[in-house]
Scaffold this motif. Structure first.
Motif: not given
Length: 591
Positions: A260-263, A277-278, A411-413
């Motif tokens: 998540t931190q990479r995203v 938000k990821a 999942s990314v919004v």
């Protein structure tokens, strides 16, 4: 009449009224002793209370930093607070260390950085340094050693970060020479943890190993660890399956947090804060798998070994066997063939080892040696060959590491993009295009290490965020602020001083000065009106009513005729010009 009053009024010795201070002293001297003492005590108490209220309002708000200084190095605490320029005080009744409300957090940080921690009351091996009497028994020596060992173990356990204090109890049985009576030692540990902290199973296991290796013949199963709330902690270390499940869960969460931190790192510079938000879900396989495979390649045979044998045997000797009549018989006489094939039959009839004859019956000579050629003996010949071939074979031993990722779901919004009109400064919201979302998807895939072969999925969608998505932080009310109570104390102090001055001191002083003036008027009325002797008798029998200035305290009508007459006489004596002006106004009003 007014002139007569003025001419007949005698003047005072100095022509001026007494000073305020002298009048106050004169009035005070005319009071009774009890009233003087009460007045002085009241004034002193009022002044003392006023000073106390002022000091209380100026005193800062102190808060407890430590509930008690027991077991702590007071000298180190004072030196640390003095070096940080932090004012402090100690409550004499409870022994609590108090500092200003604004300096509580800074004082705790300074003391924590200086390593000031409450000390323990455990007694270690220094108990052995005390002198022992000559009559000390072996039991007392063993008890002192066990007590010192318990104290040392308690100190060691208390040095852990989450442990505030510890107590260790050792049960070491007496050794026996009989093996069947041998008993193993046991131990129990009570740990007092800091508020809001807990021990992980690994830390509990570390405490168990620490105690087990410090006592001879003490096994880990004979150690019990309990916290101050009565919770049994040692059973968590025994349940290895549950401990392993907890570790696997923590590993999965750390893996998801890392992805998540990479995203975040790849999308935050592009979209900005709070614009997306990821979440990442990782399916991690913790099963240990070992496999061995052996493969053959029939297309690439290889010659491993070859063995070839060739045998040839020729019978060069004559007739052999047991000598006898048959073996010693001479060869039979040759006979000429009767047909055309007689030469071949004759050659065939020649025995092995006999000279060869041509068709004319002559011996055939060998051109190389010049000797007659002999008929060949019969020969045996055998050839044998063995070849061993090996096929190409590969053997592989595979052991899959635990914690292998089976599948990733990302999942990314993304919120709508905000556009600002440079002309009028208006902001508009517009959705992202499909190409831009595709680029975001590729960025996320590369960031998390997307692998389609294992079934990974990455979803990036565009949806408008709610305008009230932010967490509302409640404002701290003003009455909970430290400065509010300081202001309240200042205001209360000022109000109390004002009430004390205008409600207590001023009425008392006015009462004293007014009482003195009335006494002075009563004592000097006959002398001041002495020149009006012809009118004295008439004035004594008449009822006179006159209003004077506010500086003269006239009695109320209820006090009687004499009091009113004396007040009017005092008014005439002190300010005859004003009295004459009043009488003049009366005469003009009658005309």
């Amino acid at each position: 009449m007014a002139e007569a009053v003025v001419d007949n009024a005698p003047a005072k010795a100095d022509g001026k009224p007494p000073l305020f201070g002298l009048s106050f002293l004169e009035n005070l001297s005319e009071m009774t002793m009890l009233r003087q003492v009460g007045l002085m005590v009241g004034l002193a108490a009022s002044v003392a209370i006023g000073f106390a209220v002022v000091l209380w309002s100026q005193q800062p708000d102190y808060r407890p930093l430590y509930g008690s200084l027991a077991g702590m190095d007071s000298k180190q605490i004072m030196e640390t607070l003095a070096a940080a320029d932090i004012a402090y005080t100690v409550e004499p009744n409870s022994g609590a260390l108090l500092v200003k409300a604004d300096d509580v957090a800074r004082a705790r940080m300074k003391l924590a950085a200086a390593g000031v921690t409450p000390g323990d009351a455990n007694i270690g091996f220094e108990i052995l340094d005390k002198d022992q009497g000559l009559g000390t028994s072996q039991f007392m020596e063993a008890t002192r050693y066990r007590r010192g060992l318990e104290g040392e173990l308690a100190r060691t356990i208390s040095s852990l970060n989450n442990v505030k204090g510890a107590r260790v109890h050792l049960a070491i049985p007496k050794s026996s020479v009989f093996v069947r009576d041998e008993r193993k030692p046991s131990a129990s540990v009570l740990v007092e943890l800091f508020s809001g902290r807990s021990l992980e199973p690994g830390q509990v296991l570390a405490i168990i190993n620490l105690v087990a290796t410090s006592v001879p013949e003490l096994s880990k199963s004979q150690i019990t660890v309990v916290d101050q709330k009565g919770n049994l902690l040692s059973d968590q270390a025994e349940n290895s399956a549950l401990t392993m499940a907890g570790k696997q869960f923590d590993y999965s969460r750390r893996m998801e947090s890392m992805l998540t931190q990479r995203v975040h790192n790849i999308l935050q510079p592009v979209l900005g804060n709070d614009r997306y938000k990821a979440e990442v879900s990782a399916d991690v396989d913790f099963s240990a798998v070992e496999s061995t495979s052996e493969q053959f390649n029939p297309d690439q045979p290889a010659l491993r070994s070859e063995q070839s044998t060739s045998e040839q045997r020729t019978a060069s000797n004559g007739p052999q066997g047991v000598p006898g009549a048959l073996s010693n018989q001479p060869p039979a006489p040759a006979s000429a063939p009767q047909t055309t094939g007689g030469a071949a039959a004759m050659a065939a009839a020649i025995q092995p080892g006999q000279p060869l004859l041509d068709a004319n019956g002559q011996q055939i000579m060998d051109p190389a040696t010049g000797q007659p050629m002999l008929a060949p003996y019969p020969a045996d010949k055998r050839n044998q060959s063995t070849k061993n071939f090996e096929l190409d074979r590969s053997i592989s031993h595979t052991k899959q590491q635990q914690g292998r990722i089976n599948r990733l779901s990302v999942s990314v919004v993304v919120d709508d993009q905000v556009k600002i009109n440079a002309a009028n400064g208006e902001t508009t919201r517009a959705p992202w295009s499909a190409d831009e979302l595709a680029r975001f998807t590729r960025l996320v895939q590369d960031a998390v290490g997307f692998d389609a072969s294992r079934g990974d999925s990455v979803s990036v969608i565009n949806m408008p965020f709610s305008l009230e998505r932010g967490e509302v932080i409640a404002d701290i009310p003003f009455y909970s602020q430290p400065w509010f109570w300081d202001v309240v104390k200042q205001v209360l102090g000022v109000l109390f001083i004002l009430v004390l001055v205008f409600g207590v001191l001023r009425p008392v002083l006015n009462n004293i000065t007014g009482h003195g003036k009335k006494q002075l008027a009563l004592s000097g009325s006959d002398v001041e009106l002495g020149g009006m002797g012809g009118l004295d008798g008439e004035l004594r029998n008449d009822r006179v009513s006159l209003g004077g200035p506010q500086s003269i305290l006239l009695p109320s009508p209820s006090e009687g005729y004499d009091a009113q007459l004396n007040a009017i006489k005092s008014l005439v004596a002190e300010d005859p010009g004003r009295v004459a002006q009043v009488v003049k106004e009366w005469i003009n009003a009658d005309e």
